[in-house]
Structures are given as structure tokens and as C-alpha cells.
Motif scaffolding. Structure first.
Motif, mmCIF file in Angstrom:
data_model
loop_
_atom_site.group_PDB
_atom_site.id
_atom_site.type_symbol
_atom_site.label_atom_id
_atom_site.label_comp_id
_atom_site.label_asym_id
_atom_site.label_seq_id
_atom_site.Cartn_x
_atom_site.Cartn_y
_atom_site.Cartn_z
ATOM 1 N N VAL A 1 9.329 -3.124 -4.326
ATOM 2 C CA VAL A 1 8.042 -3.552 -4.876
ATOM 3 C C VAL A 1 7.391 -2.383 -5.600
ATOM 4 C CG1 VAL A 1 6.688 -2.995 -2.798
ATOM 5 C CG2 VAL A 1 5.900 -4.794 -4.346
ATOM 6 N N ILE A 2 7.809 -1.160 -5.280
ATOM 7 C CA ILE A 2 7.293 0.014 -5.976
ATOM 8 C C ILE A 2 7.579 -0.050 -7.472
ATOM 9 C CG2 ILE A 2 9.367 1.449 -5.669
ATOM 10 C CD1 ILE A 2 7.458 3.822 -5.113
ATOM 11 N N ARG A 3 8.598 -0.786 -7.885
ATOM 12 C CA ARG A 3 8.912 -0.898 -9.311
ATOM 13 C C ARG A 3 7.775 -1.557 -10.078
ATOM 14 N NH1 ARG A 3 15.200 -3.108 -9.133
ATOM 15 N NH2 ARG A 3 15.982 -1.606 -7.596
ATOM 16 N N ALA A 4 7.062 -2.482 -9.430
ATOM 17 C CA ALA A 4 5.941 -3.138 -10.097
ATOM 18 C C ALA A 4 4.851 -2.127 -10.423
ATOM 19 C CB ALA A 4 5.388 -4.263 -9.228
ATOM 20 N N TYR A 5 4.607 -1.193 -9.507
ATOM 21 C CA TYR A 5 3.612 -0.147 -9.752
ATOM 22 C C TYR A 5 4.094 0.798 -10.854
ATOM 23 C CZ TYR A 5 1.253 -1.647 -5.479
ATOM 24 O OH TYR A 5 0.593 -2.379 -4.533
ATOM 25 N N ARG A 6 5.360 1.166 -10.792
ATOM 26 C CA ARG A 6 5.901 2.055 -11.825
ATOM 27 C C ARG A 6 5.795 1.420 -13.206
ATOM 28 N NH1 ARG A 6 11.239 3.314 -8.210
ATOM 29 N NH2 ARG A 6 10.479 5.171 -7.106
ATOM 30 N N ASN A 7 6.079 0.125 -13.280
ATOM 31 C CA ASN A 7 6.069 -0.546 -14.575
ATOM 32 C C ASN A 7 4.668 -0.681 -15.151
ATOM 33 O OD1 ASN A 7 8.849 -0.885 -14.714
ATOM 34 N ND2 ASN A 7 8.803 -2.848 -13.642
ATOM 35 N N MET A 8 3.651 -0.615 -14.294
ATOM 36 C CA MET A 8 2.273 -0.680 -14.786
ATOM 37 C C MET A 8 1.898 0.583 -15.555
ATOM 38 S SD MET A 8 0.142 -2.344 -11.617
ATOM 39 C CE MET A 8 -1.424 -2.159 -12.470
ATOM 40 N N THR A 9 2.549 1.704 -15.206
ATOM 41 C CA THR A 9 2.221 2.985 -15.839
ATOM 42 C C THR A 9 3.492 3.612 -16.394
ATOM 43 O OG1 THR A 9 2.393 4.034 -13.658
ATOM 44 C CG2 THR A 9 0.188 3.425 -14.413
ATOM 45 N N ALA A 10 4.270 2.806 -17.085
ATOM 46 C CA ALA A 10 5.587 3.254 -17.525
ATOM 47 C C ALA A 10 5.540 4.170 -18.737
ATOM 48 C CB ALA A 10 6.473 2.047 -17.842
ATOM 49 N N GLY A 11 4.375 4.252 -19.400
ATOM 50 C CA GLY A 11 4.271 5.116 -20.574
ATOM 51 C C GLY A 11 4.303 6.583 -20.192
ATOM 52 N N ALA B 1 0.828 -1.207 0.000
ATOM 53 C CA ALA B 1 0.000 0.000 0.000
ATOM 54 C C ALA B 1 0.863 1.257 0.000
ATOM 55 C CB ALA B 1 -0.924 -0.003 1.216
ATOM 56 N N ALA B 2 1.948 1.237 0.755
ATOM 57 C CA ALA B 2 2.860 2.388 0.780
ATOM 58 C C ALA B 2 3.465 2.611 -0.602
ATOM 59 C CB ALA B 2 3.958 2.162 1.816
ATOM 60 N N ALA B 3 3.845 1.517 -1.263
ATOM 61 C CA ALA B 3 4.423 1.627 -2.605
ATOM 62 C C ALA B 3 3.396 2.179 -3.587
ATOM 63 C CB ALA B 3 4.915 0.254 -3.069
ATOM 64 N N GLU B 4 2.162 1.728 -3.465
ATOM 65 C CA GLU B 4 1.109 2.221 -4.358
ATOM 66 C C GLU B 4 0.878 3.715 -4.165
ATOM 67 O OE1 GLU B 4 -3.631 1.374 -4.670
ATOM 68 O OE2 GLU B 4 -2.308 -0.341 -5.049
ATOM 69 N N ALA B 5 0.855 4.152 -2.921
ATOM 70 C CA ALA B 5 0.621 5.561 -2.627
ATOM 71 C C ALA B 5 1.743 6.444 -3.159
ATOM 72 C CB ALA B 5 0.463 5.749 -1.121
ATOM 73 N N LEU B 6 2.980 6.037 -2.924
ATOM 74 C CA LEU B 6 4.108 6.852 -3.392
ATOM 75 C C LEU B 6 4.236 6.798 -4.909
ATOM 76 C CD1 LEU B 6 6.797 6.171 -0.634
ATOM 77 C CD2 LEU B 6 5.329 8.170 -0.925
ATOM 78 N N ALA B 7 3.859 5.672 -5.504
ATOM 79 C CA ALA B 7 3.870 5.594 -6.965
ATOM 80 C C ALA B 7 2.843 6.547 -7.566
ATOM 81 C CB ALA B 7 3.598 4.160 -7.420
ATOM 82 N N LEU B 8 1.696 6.688 -6.905
ATOM 83 C CA LEU B 8 0.688 7.653 -7.351
ATOM 84 C C LEU B 8 1.223 9.077 -7.273
ATOM 85 C CD1 LEU B 8 -2.128 8.713 -8.092
ATOM 86 C CD2 LEU B 8 -2.761 8.459 -5.667
ATOM 87 N N ALA B 9 1.844 9.428 -6.143
ATOM 88 C CA ALA B 9 2.406 10.773 -5.992
ATOM 89 C C ALA B 9 3.441 11.057 -7.067
ATOM 90 C CB ALA B 9 3.022 10.922 -4.606
ATOM 91 N N GLU B 10 4.285 10.061 -7.324
ATOM 92 C CA GLU B 10 5.321 10.191 -8.338
ATOM 93 C C GLU B 10 4.715 10.360 -9.726
ATOM 94 O OE1 GLU B 10 9.053 7.647 -8.089
ATOM 95 O OE2 GLU B 10 7.997 6.679 -9.738
ATOM 96 N N ARG B 11 3.706 9.548 -10.025
ATOM 97 C CA ARG B 11 3.060 9.591 -11.335
ATOM 98 C C ARG B 11 2.367 10.933 -11.567
ATOM 99 N NH1 ARG B 11 3.174 7.346 -16.401
ATOM 100 N NH2 ARG B 11 1.145 7.525 -17.380
ATOM 101 N N ALA B 12 1.828 11.511 -10.491
ATOM 102 C CA ALA B 12 1.112 12.789 -10.594
ATOM 103 C C ALA B 12 2.057 13.981 -10.650
ATOM 104 C CB ALA B 12 0.149 12.940 -9.418
ATOM 105 N N GLY B 13 3.360 13.716 -10.546
ATOM 106 C CA GLY B 13 4.339 14.783 -10.665
ATOM 107 C C GLY B 13 4.621 15.539 -9.389
#
Length: 282
Positions: free
Chosen positions: A266-276, A169-181
Motif C-alpha cells: 500500500v506504500i506504493r500509493a503514497y509513493r505515486n502521489m509524490t512521484a515527481g 499509517a505505517a506506509a505513510e510514515a515510511l513514505a515520508l522518511a523515504e521522500r525526505a531522503g
């Protein structure tokens, strides 16, 4: 762990498949041996900290450690293993005239180094009492779960369920913040000091922002541990949907080549889902 016991005055013999570990143990006052059977010769307490139940069985039986131990030896399995497999191993050990304690730990490498582990124990009460002074050297919290081996492993599975889900869950949350810039360091500071915080977030969050952090516990450890959690749930006929989803993300990270990386990755798995490339805002 062995070095802590040695420094506390116990006569400790040890074996590890790593030559570096054996050398380090010898430098810290222990007596290291090149095989499990030699290290186990005549010992009254045989502690196992191995990767899985197969390694425990190999060391005890194929490796000959159990047969070479004292006749009334107490075998203490301190690894995270499936409860059913632990019960079966206990029966095999008892059949050889030895006693058995199921004693998984929580706290990781950091807890082992600081002797601040949480130790969960199940098995014969008299054997637990005999080993309590050893546990006090290794951990800051010791819990007796009951006299049936496997009970402590179930408690460890409950612990790992929460750890794995919190970490995912922590990885998902930080991946969202990262994805949103957003500035992820600032977001991490915000959530770490709010009601959203968890021990896993506070401990692993900074490492999630690093490309190659120090490994304190690998992604593949949680692949194994959450697999054990799901097995325990199946045995108890308990639905574990969150643990199942978290397990899939650790599996994905491992499959993408991060199995030996720190479990924060494990955050890499989230990043790779939205790597575009992100869409430009209009």
C-alpha cells in the motif's frame, strides 16, 4: 488449518479449488476431494475458509455441500464477511436443518501455519462447545462473542479497522522518511522501538522497503476487509473517517496494479502521489 486438524487425529476431508492445495493436504494425512459436495458427504462439522460470502453460498447451496452433509451438521464460517450477510447465511443454513457458527479468524497465513490464530465465535452455545476442541487445534486464543451469528464478524471488523489504519499509517510514515531522503531502514528501526510502534509496523515495515516481498496477505484483501468495516459502520450508524481514508489508499494501490501484491505495498500509493522529482534544497 485442515492439515493441523488431520495431524491432531481428526478425520478430515477437504476440498480446495487449487489442485496444489489438495495435493499438499493429501501429503499431510488428509483426504482431498475434487468437489465440495464430495468432501462434505456425511460430515458433522463443515468448515468454510473462502474469499467471500458469495463463495460460501456457492459451496453450500449451488455446490451441494450442505445437502450432502450430516443432518445435524454444524457449518462453521471462518472467513471475513459482512455481518449482515453472515446473519442471512445463518438463517439459510438453519432453514435446511443444520446449525451455524460465525467464526472469523485473525493471524493470516502465518497464524494458520503456526496454529496460533485468534478465533472469534458467535452462535448457538452448544454448537460452540462441540467445536471448541477443533478451535483449540487451530488457534491460541478463542473468544465467544454471543449467540447471534454476525456478532463475531462485527468483532473481526473492529480488528480489521485497526489493522488497516495501522498499516496505512505505517506506509505513510515510511513514505515520508523515504521522500525526505532519510535512510528508511534506520528510521524503521527507530520507530519500531519507540512509542510509535505497532504490530502492523513491526510485521510489515521491512516488507515495505522491499520491491517485491513475499505475499502473506494481499492489498486486495484489505480492499475487501475495509469495505466490510465501512459497511458495518454504516449499519451501526457509526462514523469511520480513518477507516474510510485507509480504504482509499488500498483502493489506489490496487488500481495502480498492486492488488495481488503483499498488503505492505500500500506504500506504493503514497509513493505515486509524490512521484515527481524532489525540489533541490537551497
Amino acid at each position: 488449518m485442515a492439515s493441523h486438524l488431520s495431524r491432531d487425529g481428526f478425520a478430515v476431508k477437504g476440498f480446495d479449488i487449487s489442485e496444489n492445495a489438495r495435493t499438499s493436504f493429501g501429503e499431510n494425512g488428509g483426504r482431498s476431494f475434487s468437489s465440495a459436495v464430495d468432501a462434505a458427504a456425511g460430515v458433522g462439522v463443515l468448515m468454510l475458509m473462502v474469499v467471500n460470502i458469495a463463495q460460501a453460498h456457492q459451496a453450500l447451496f449451488e455446490g451441494g455441500a450442505l445437502a450432502n452433509s450430516a443432518e445435524d451438521c454444524i457449518v462453521v464460517l471462518m472467513s471475513t464477511c459482512p455481518p449482515g450477510d453472515v446473519e442471512a447465511l445463518a438463517r439459510d443454513v438453519n432453514a435446511q436443518g443444520r446449525r451455524f457458527l460465525d467464526a472469523p479468524v485473525s493471524g493470516g497465513v502465518a497464524g494458520a501455519r503456526k496454529a496460533s490464530l485468534s478465533i472469534m465465535v458467535a452462535g448457538d452455545r452448544s454448537s460452540y462447545d462441540e467445536c471448541h476442541n477443533l478451535f483449540e487445534v487451530l488457534g491460541s486464543k478463542i473468544y465467544f462473542l454471543g449467540e447471534r451469528p454476525g456478532q463475531a464478524s462485527v468483532a473481526k471488523a473492529v480488528n480489521q479497522l485497526l489493522c488497516g489504519v495501522h498499516l496505512a499509517a505505517a506506509a505513510e510514515a515510511l513514505a515520508l522518511a523515504e521522500r525526505a531522503g532519510l535512510d528508511t531502514a534506520t528510521v524503521l528501526e527507530i520507530v519500531s522501538g519507540s512509542a510509535a510502534a505497532s504490530w502492523m509496523l513491526n510485521d510489515r515495515g521491512q516488507r515495505m522497503l522491499q520491491n517485491d516481498p513475499e505475499v502473506t496477505s494481499a492489498v486486495d484483501i484489505f480492499v475487501k476487509d475495509l469495505g466490510i468495516v465501512l459497511s458495518a459502520g454504516s449499519s451501526a450508524k457509526a462514523a469511520l473517517p480513518l477507516a474510510s481514508v485507509a480504504h482509499q489508499f488500498f483502493l489506489a494501490a490496487s488500481g495502480q496494479g498492486a492488488g495481488l501484491a503483499d498488503d505492505s505495498q500500500v506504500i506504493r500509493a503514497y509513493r505515486n502521489m509524490t512521484a515527481g522529482k524532489r525540489e533541490e534544497k537551497k
